[in-house]
Write an enzyme that holds these catalytic residues in place. Structure first.
Site, mmCIF file in Angstrom:
data_model
loop_
_atom_site.group_PDB
_atom_site.id
_atom_site.type_symbol
_atom_site.label_atom_id
_atom_site.label_comp_id
_atom_site.label_asym_id
_atom_site.label_seq_id
_atom_site.Cartn_x
_atom_site.Cartn_y
_atom_site.Cartn_z
ATOM 1 N N SER A 69 -10.675 -0.780 2.927
ATOM 2 C CA SER A 69 -9.956 -0.880 4.201
ATOM 3 C C SER A 69 -9.612 0.516 4.698
ATOM 4 O O SER A 69 -8.966 1.283 3.991
ATOM 5 C CB SER A 69 -8.653 -1.649 4.032
ATOM 6 O OG SER A 69 -8.916 -2.934 3.543
ATOM 7 N N ARG A 94 0.836 -1.210 0.000
ATOM 8 C CA ARG A 94 0.000 0.000 0.000
ATOM 9 C C ARG A 94 0.873 1.262 0.000
ATOM 10 O O ARG A 94 0.584 2.233 0.685
ATOM 11 C CB ARG A 94 -0.926 0.033 1.224
ATOM 12 C CG ARG A 94 -1.961 -1.068 1.294
ATOM 13 C CD ARG A 94 -3.014 -0.891 0.205
ATOM 14 N NE ARG A 94 -4.151 -1.786 0.416
ATOM 15 C CZ ARG A 94 -4.213 -3.046 0.010
ATOM 16 N NH1 ARG A 94 -3.194 -3.569 -0.661
ATOM 17 N NH2 ARG A 94 -5.266 -3.781 0.240
ATOM 18 N N GLU A 150 -5.223 4.155 6.433
ATOM 19 C CA GLU A 150 -4.802 3.943 5.049
ATOM 20 C C GLU A 150 -5.435 4.970 4.110
ATOM 21 O O GLU A 150 -4.883 5.305 3.058
ATOM 22 C CB GLU A 150 -5.200 2.517 4.656
ATOM 23 C CG GLU A 150 -4.439 1.932 3.507
ATOM 24 C CD GLU A 150 -5.287 1.840 2.286
ATOM 25 O OE1 GLU A 150 -4.819 2.302 1.240
ATOM 26 O OE2 GLU A 150 -6.421 1.345 2.371
HETATM 27 N N1 EPU Z 1 -10.709 -10.668 10.265
HETATM 28 C C1 EPU Z 1 -11.490 -10.732 11.389
HETATM 29 N N2 EPU Z 1 -12.594 -9.925 11.468
HETATM 30 C C2 EPU Z 1 -12.942 -9.075 10.487
HETATM 31 C C3 EPU Z 1 -12.134 -9.002 9.331
HETATM 32 C C4 EPU Z 1 -11.008 -9.813 9.239
HETATM 33 O O1 EPU Z 1 -11.223 -11.482 12.314
HETATM 34 O O2 EPU Z 1 -13.946 -8.386 10.636
HETATM 35 C C5 EPU Z 1 -9.499 -11.535 10.160
HETATM 36 C C6 EPU Z 1 -9.783 -12.944 9.749
HETATM 37 O O3 EPU Z 1 -8.948 -13.781 10.512
HETATM 38 C C7 EPU Z 1 -9.332 -13.031 8.304
HETATM 39 C C8 EPU Z 1 -8.210 -12.023 8.287
HETATM 40 O O4 EPU Z 1 -8.615 -10.999 9.208
HETATM 41 O O5 EPU Z 1 -8.889 -14.300 7.981
HETATM 42 C C9 EPU Z 1 -7.975 -11.399 6.932
HETATM 43 O O6 EPU Z 1 -9.183 -10.815 6.465
HETATM 44 P P1 EPU Z 1 -9.451 -10.568 4.894
HETATM 45 O O7 EPU Z 1 -9.136 -11.784 4.141
HETATM 46 O O8 EPU Z 1 -10.813 -9.981 4.753
HETATM 47 O O9 EPU Z 1 -8.332 -9.523 4.499
HETATM 48 P P2 EPU Z 1 -7.788 -8.215 5.228
HETATM 49 O O10 EPU Z 1 -6.389 -8.433 5.637
HETATM 50 O O11 EPU Z 1 -8.751 -7.761 6.284
HETATM 51 C C10 EPU Z 1 -6.764 -7.198 3.019
HETATM 52 C C11 EPU Z 1 -6.812 -5.911 2.259
HETATM 53 C C12 EPU Z 1 -8.125 -5.792 1.480
HETATM 54 C C13 EPU Z 1 -8.200 -6.973 0.513
HETATM 55 C C14 EPU Z 1 -8.135 -8.282 1.344
HETATM 56 C C15 EPU Z 1 -8.093 -9.508 0.482
HETATM 57 C C16 EPU Z 1 -5.467 -4.347 3.546
HETATM 58 C C17 EPU Z 1 -5.458 -3.116 4.407
HETATM 59 N N3 EPU Z 1 -6.663 -4.782 3.158
HETATM 60 O O12 EPU Z 1 -7.806 -7.147 4.006
HETATM 61 O O13 EPU Z 1 -8.044 -4.588 0.713
HETATM 62 O O14 EPU Z 1 -9.403 -6.942 -0.231
HETATM 63 O O15 EPU Z 1 -6.906 -8.279 2.143
HETATM 64 O O16 EPU Z 1 -6.838 -9.608 -0.129
HETATM 65 O O17 EPU Z 1 -4.399 -4.881 3.242
HETATM 66 C C18 EPU Z 1 -8.652 -2.292 0.583
HETATM 67 O O18 EPU Z 1 -7.448 -2.034 0.635
HETATM 68 O O19 EPU Z 1 -9.531 -1.387 0.491
HETATM 69 C C19 EPU Z 1 -9.085 -3.685 0.694
HETATM 70 C C20 EPU Z 1 -10.385 -4.021 0.787
#
Ligand code: EPU
Length: 336
Positions: free
Chosen positions: A235, A160, A331
């Site tokens: 995010s 990012r 972010e």
């Molecule tokens: N989780 C929770 N509760 C929640 C959300 C997430 O416990 O409400 C935990 C879960 O363990 C899950 C882990 O977080 O397994 C990862 O969650 P997710 O796969 O939804 O991904 P993320 O790390 O929360 C990142 C990006 C997203 C992107 C997803 C998928 C960042 C800041 N965000 O989210 O990007 O879509 O991975 O690759 O790196 C964006 O930047 O706007 C965005 C949506």
């Protein structure tokens, strides 16, 4: 190029925040932008408005970057080289590539925003970052009005992150992005758990670009709010990176803490989990809230002000810090 007065920006930012621009102009070519820069340099740039939180009326001239066009520079047997103008909608471009059988960005389906802003924060999702397909980024130097070209290396991409958020912030207006996409032997990235599950549920063994894109679209729709329905900026925070030592200490107290090892000494922890554990998931404070399916996304249920969303963000940062000792970095660009 007509400068309009007192324009509401509600439909120009995906958070749907209602603030006004004192003066507003839409620019449709690099030439127009160059002419504008000759008379005025202190501009407020607005592209897809998908990564900003507006907290007050904008006094500067608001420039809506609406430069369109996709051109294929050259093709060989394996790759297509494209230049895409900044005002093209990102998801429309992804769909265009899939229709042409150009591979590399299918995992980045349905990300809100325009092509011109994708390099700034190096958009990423489901195991892919846009930096892996970018060959060059072009933009106008605000000071000299000259067109500059940056190679992939020069952009210094990170998670990012890029030079356009750091050393070159506020100095360059991005006008186009160059991509190198595969025409055959596509390197599909389906390792991200939810994609595998989605493809298996449809009994797809040899996925096409479209199958992967459809899977990503289905996953995003199930987890992330559509900005056309509920205002949001994806995010709101970055996933924090902490030291292994701090992680091991936290793990003693919170054995279920999820983690991704990113180096020998550093661990990335999902901010969504930290926020959920701090009790904010699905919570609503007036029209400002935390999305019920993904705690990393702050939402505007209708008439929240930017300030209300920002206050909620600060409350989350404070609570997460008190519980876990981790500082969440915002972010989204906060416009104050
Ligand atoms: N989780 C929770 N509760 C929640 C959300 C997430 O416990 O409400 C935990 C879960 O363990 C899950 C882990 O977080 O397994 C990862 O969650 P997710 O796969 O939804 O991904 P993320 O790390 O929360 C990142 C990006 C997203 C992107 C997803 C998928 C960042 C800041 N965000 O989210 O990007 O879509 O991975 O690759 O790196 C964006 O930047 O706007 C965005 C949506």
């Amino acid at each position: 190029m007509t400068i309009q007065q007192n324009i509401s920006l509600k439909n120009y930012n995906t958070f749907g925040i209602s603030v006004n621009a004192k003066r507003f102009v839409a620019v449709t070519s690099v030439y127009e932008l160059q002419q504008l820069l000759k008379v005025e340099k202190d501009l407020f740039l607005l592209s897809g408005g998908s990564n900003m939180l507006l907290t007050k009326n904008i006094e500067k001239l608001v420039v809506h970057l609406d430069i369109k066009g996709i051109s294929i520079d050259r093709e060989d047997a394996n790759f297509a080289y494209l230049t895409v103008n900044a005002g093209e909608d990102w998801h429309e471009f992804v769909l265009y590539c899939i229709s042409q059988n150009y591979g590399g960005i299918e995992n980045l389906s349905l990300i809100p925003g325009n092509v011109g802003t994708c390099p700034i924060q190096n958009i990423g999702a489901y195991g892919v970052e846009v930096k892996d397909t970018i060959t060059k980024v072009e933009g106008l130097d605000i000071e000299t009005e000259q067109l500059m070209s940056f190679s992939n290396e020069a952009c210094n991409f990170g998670y990012r992150n890029s030079i356009f958020k750091n050393s070159h912030k506020g100095k360059i207006i991005l006008t186009s992005v160059g991509f190198k996409l595969t025409k055959k032997d596509h390197k599909l990235n389906t390792t991200y758990g939810a994609i595998e599950t989605e493809l298996t549920s449809k009994n797809i063994q040899k996925p096409s670009l479209k199958d992967v894109s459809d899977a990503v679209i289905a996953i995003r729709k199930s987890k992330l709010p559509d900005p056309k329905e509920i205002g949001n900026s994806g995010s709101f925070f970055k996933n924090p990176v902490i030291s292994e030592t701090q992680f091991l200490e936290l793990q003693k107290e919170f054995p279920k803490i999820p983690s991704y090892k990113i180096s020998d000494t550093e661990i990335k922890v999902p901010a969504g989990w930290l926020i959920e554990q701090s009790g904010f998931k699905g919570k609503r404070f007036g029209d400002a809230g935390v999305h019920e399916k993904q705690a990393l996304v702050l939402v505007n249920y209708g008439n929240a002000s930017g300030e209300e969303i920002y206050q909620l963000a600060q409350k989350i940062q404070k609570t997460v810090f008190n519980k876990f000792g981790i500082s969440l970095e915002i972010e989204v660009n906060i416009i104050q």
